[in-house]
Design an enzyme around this catalytic site. Structure first.
Site, short mmCIF file in Angstrom:
data_model
loop_
_atom_site.label_atom_id
_atom_site.label_comp_id
_atom_site.label_asym_id
_atom_site.label_seq_id
_atom_site.Cartn_x
_atom_site.Cartn_y
_atom_site.Cartn_z
N GLU A 260 26.34 37.10 42.80
CA GLU A 260 25.83 36.17 43.82
C GLU A 260 25.81 36.87 45.18
O GLU A 260 26.68 37.70 45.43
CB GLU A 260 26.72 34.93 43.88
CG GLU A 260 26.61 34.09 42.62
CD GLU A 260 27.42 32.78 42.71
OE1 GLU A 260 27.90 32.42 43.80
OE2 GLU A 260 27.55 32.13 41.66
N HIS A 278 24.72 27.89 43.78
CA HIS A 278 26.16 27.63 44.00
C HIS A 278 26.33 26.42 44.94
O HIS A 278 26.97 26.52 45.99
CB HIS A 278 26.87 28.87 44.54
CG HIS A 278 28.34 28.88 44.24
ND1 HIS A 278 29.05 30.01 43.94
CD2 HIS A 278 29.27 27.87 44.20
CE1 HIS A 278 30.32 29.73 43.75
NE2 HIS A 278 30.49 28.42 43.90
N1 LIG Z 1 30.34 25.47 41.73
C1 LIG Z 1 31.15 25.26 42.72
O1 LIG Z 1 30.73 25.16 43.87
C2 LIG Z 1 32.59 25.10 42.46
C3 LIG Z 1 33.18 25.75 41.42
N2 LIG Z 1 34.52 25.59 41.20
C4 LIG Z 1 35.10 26.31 40.05
O2 LIG Z 1 35.66 25.36 39.16
C5 LIG Z 1 36.87 25.88 38.66
C6 LIG Z 1 37.74 24.76 38.17
O3 LIG Z 1 38.21 24.00 39.26
P1 LIG Z 1 39.35 22.91 39.09
O4 LIG Z 1 39.04 21.98 37.98
O5 LIG Z 1 39.60 22.33 40.42
O6 LIG Z 1 40.57 23.82 38.69
P2 LIG Z 1 41.89 23.37 37.95
O7 LIG Z 1 42.85 24.48 38.14
O8 LIG Z 1 42.28 22.00 38.35
O9 LIG Z 1 41.45 23.31 36.43
C7 LIG Z 1 41.16 24.45 35.69
C8 LIG Z 1 41.53 24.14 34.26
O10 LIG Z 1 41.19 25.27 33.46
C9 LIG Z 1 42.17 25.38 32.48
N3 LIG Z 1 42.18 26.70 31.89
C10 LIG Z 1 42.80 27.82 32.35
N4 LIG Z 1 42.60 28.83 31.48
C11 LIG Z 1 41.84 28.34 30.48
C12 LIG Z 1 41.33 28.91 29.30
N5 LIG Z 1 41.55 30.19 28.98
N6 LIG Z 1 40.59 28.13 28.49
C13 LIG Z 1 40.36 26.83 28.79
N7 LIG Z 1 40.85 26.22 29.90
C14 LIG Z 1 41.58 26.99 30.73
C15 LIG Z 1 43.46 25.06 33.19
O11 LIG Z 1 44.46 24.66 32.28
C16 LIG Z 1 43.03 23.91 34.08
O12 LIG Z 1 43.29 22.67 33.48
C17 LIG Z 1 37.43 26.66 39.84
O13 LIG Z 1 38.32 27.66 39.42
C18 LIG Z 1 36.21 27.25 40.48
O14 LIG Z 1 35.96 28.51 39.94
C19 LIG Z 1 35.29 24.79 41.96
C20 LIG Z 1 34.74 24.10 43.01
C21 LIG Z 1 33.35 24.24 43.36
O1 LIG Z 2 32.45 27.13 49.08
C1 LIG Z 2 31.57 26.93 48.25
O2 LIG Z 2 30.44 26.55 48.51
C2 LIG Z 2 31.88 27.19 46.79
C3 LIG Z 2 32.98 26.35 46.30
C4 LIG Z 2 33.61 26.95 45.13
O3 LIG Z 2 33.03 27.65 44.35
C5 LIG Z 2 35.04 26.71 44.93
O4 LIG Z 2 35.62 25.90 45.67
O5 LIG Z 2 35.60 27.33 44.02
#
Ligand SMILES: NC(=O)C1=CN([C@@H]2O[C@H](COP(=O)(O)OP(=O)(O)OC[C@H]3O[C@@H](n4cnc5c(N)ncnc54)[C@H](O)[C@@H]3O)[C@@H](O)[C@H]2O)C=CC1
Ligand SMILES: O=C(O)CCC(=O)C(=O)O
Length: 525
Positions: A260, A278
């Site tokens: 990205e 994103h």
């Molecule tokens: N597209 C975007 O703008 C955004 C993307 N994200 C991404 O979403 C991800 C998840 O966010 P949250 O749910 O808040 O995190 P979180 O930490 O609450 O949940 C992540 C989950 O993944 C699980 N996990 C860890 N290793 C694993 C594995 N090997 N197999 C299956 N599950 C596994 C964990 O047990 C946990 O329950 C973030 O790490 C980030 O990369 C987050 C916010 C915005």
């Molecule tokens: O800041 C952003 O727009 C991306 C958010 C995101 O990927 C995250 O919170 O992990």
């Protein structure tokens, strides 16, 4: 006044918070790595989103940096181990954008099921292609979640509302939590075999990288649709591309890409692929939330030592920070003392918290003790990196708590076991805030730590104090304070001497040559 750099596009609310709290703030976005390295040395804090890459090289140039705050969740753009090694706290804002990102995943699922982007473009172009855009219902379909944490569980809740059957693969999801959420916990292969729609919500780690590859796709139902609003690296892009082209995967909705910004991609232009740049967290509500939160967290840490949502340090609340402060000063001294008189490999460290201190959050205190203890051996260690370093050096660290304490209202006792011996040192706070060493190797004393000190272990024989004073006097070293302890009369004795200037090696040797002296060591604090 601490100084913070905001290096990605954050809501202006963050700037206002920093200024209100008395933190100087600069906003400089779109910096090239070299430009960031050139200026980062001026800052105590760095506030970022996903664009800034906080690499080992950036951290090496960040000589004043104490904290990196990620306004968002994923910290894969920060080299957290390198930050830990350098004592830089890394924080994120784990909840501020979860609802928004979950909603984006649901929106992407609808977009795929009903081909909304293409139908929209076609209608805008004046075509009326009713028969081209035949969709599928979500009702009754199985949604497979890989990762069921904050975002995954919100997606599950919304999908259950849409009457989908939700199954989840997440090794850390407890059966009780799965039951509460109304999802069925399954193994990964089972999820691949059953999902009509599959959505990813895990962090990018060594375990999750490439979790969706050709082998995984081969296990999936023909016609599966895949949504990724987590991280590009979770999917092997060429394998997904091949499966989209063969039709085994009916559609993919991608918010994130392996590289990205993704200005070019083999996915672009494919009819069954929906792409967004994103945007998962891109709502005004989420951006306001994460900007406010990160500015508050960074300010709290820089101004009061409170630690919230750190990935590499125990939390310290704003109420705890002032209570912990005098203990951190005390244990820095205890750890430093023990570290400086330790001469062989450290095997185990036990910290006993007695009396008032036992009521406090002792994890940061333990981290500071370890930092003090390890610093004479490893220059760069600090309270952030010390627990990791202790593990790397295979040092067994344990804590014991006792609510009462016999002689003091509060006491921290450090027991250090090396290859050769076990030593203890204990300290207390006098008048609530003044650190004092009150016990050394089982011998009671009452010593205030000074910048330069001399520690002497000797046999309790007449004439020792005079001879020691003469050696120091002959070397032009003025004694500021003399603390003595012994056990029993005529047995082992200790002297802790505060002096006004450093004690040179030859003076230590002269002290060691005195009759009855067993050990002599110059200490610096
Ligand atoms: N597209 C975007 O703008 C955004 C993307 N994200 C991404 O979403 C991800 C998840 O966010 P949250 O749910 O808040 O995190 P979180 O930490 O609450 O949940 C992540 C989950 O993944 C699980 N996990 C860890 N290793 C694993 C594995 N090997 N197999 C299956 N599950 C596994 C964990 O047990 C946990 O329950 C973030 O790490 C980030 O990369 C987050 C916010 C915005
Ligand atoms: O800041 C952003 O727009 C991306 C958010 C995101 O990927 C995250 O919170 O992990």
């Amino acid at each position: 006044m601490p100084k913070v750099l905001i290096s990605d596009a954050l809501s202006p609310a963050a700037v206002a918070i920093f200024r209100d709290r008395g933190v100087e703030v600069d906003v400089k976005t779109d910096l090239k790595p070299e430009e960031l390295k050139a200026i980062i040395g001026q800052y105590d804090g760095l506030a970022i989103r996903s664009a800034t890459k906080v690499t080992k090289e950036v951290l090496a140039a960040a000589t004043n940096l104490k904290v990196v705050g990620r306004a968002g969740i994923g910290v894969d753009n920060v080299d957290v181990p390198a930050a830990t090694q350098r004592g830089v706290v890394v924080m994120n804002t784990p909840f501020g954008n979860s609802i928004t990102t979950a909603e984006h995943a649901i929106a992407m699922m609808f977009a795929l099921a009903r081909q909304l982007p293409d139908a929209n473009a076609s209608t805008h172009a004046g075509k009326w292609e009713k028969s081209r855009f035949m969709g599928v219902e979500l009702y009754g379909k199985t949604l497979g979640l890989i990762g069921c944490g904050n975002i995954g569980s919100i997606v599950a809740d919304r999908a259950i509302g849409l009457k989908m059957k939700v199954i989840a693969y997440d090794p850390f999801l407890s059966p009780d939590r799965a039951l509460d959420l109304g999802v069925e916990k399954v193994e990964l292969d089972g999820l691949f075999q059953r999902a009509d729609f599959l959505t990813l919500h895990t962090p990018l780690t060594d375990q999750t990288r490439n979790i969706v590859d050709a082998a995984a796709i081969a296990k999936m139902k023909p016609g599966v649709r895949i949504i990724n609003c987590a991280r590009g690296g979770l999917i092997v892009e060429e394998d997904l591309l091949a499966a989209l082209k063969s039709g085994h995967v009916a559609g993919a909705a991608l918010d994130v890409f392996a590289v990205e910004p993704a200005k070019e991609s083999a996915f672009f232009g494919l009819p069954n692929v929906v792409c967004t740049p994103h945007l998962g967290a891109a709502t005004s509500e989420a951006q306001e939330n994460v900007a406010l939160q990160v500015a508050e967290q960074i300010s709290d840490f820089l101004l009061s030592g409170a630690v919230t949502n750190a990935l590499n340090m125990p939390s310290v609340t704003a109420e705890e920070a002032p209570k912990l402060k005098p203990y951190l000063a005390l244990v820095e001294q205890l750890g430093g003392f023990a570290g400086q008189i330790t001469e062989t490999r450290l095997k185990a460290v036990n910290i006993t918290y007695e009396g008032d201190v036992a009521q406090l959050n002792t994890r940061p205190i333990t981290s500071v003790i370890l930092a003090g203890l390890l610093r004479p051996l490893l220059d760069s260690v600090n309270m952030v990196s010390a627990p990791v370093v202790a593990r790397e050096y295979d040092i067994d660290v344990s804590e014991t708590k006792r609510e009462t304490c016999e002689d003091y209202h509060t006491l921290v006792r450090l027991t250090v076991t090396t290859e050769r011996q076990t030593r203890t040192i204990a300290g207390s706070l006098f008048a609530g805030t003044k650190p004092r060493i009150v016990e050394l190797e089982g011998i009671s004393l009452e010593a205030e730590v000074a910048r330069n000190m001399l520690f002497v272990r000797n046999e309790d024989k007449p004439g020792f104090i005079g001879r020691l004073g003469t050696v120091l006097g002959d070397a032009g070293i003025n004694i500021a304070n003399f603390n003595l302890g012994r056990r029993p009369e005529g047995g082992s004795a200790l002297a802790l001497v505060s002096v006004d200037s450093p004690v040179a090696d030859e003076v230590v040797k002269a002290v060691l040559a005195l009759p009855s002296v067993v050990q002599a060591k110059a200490l610096n604090f």
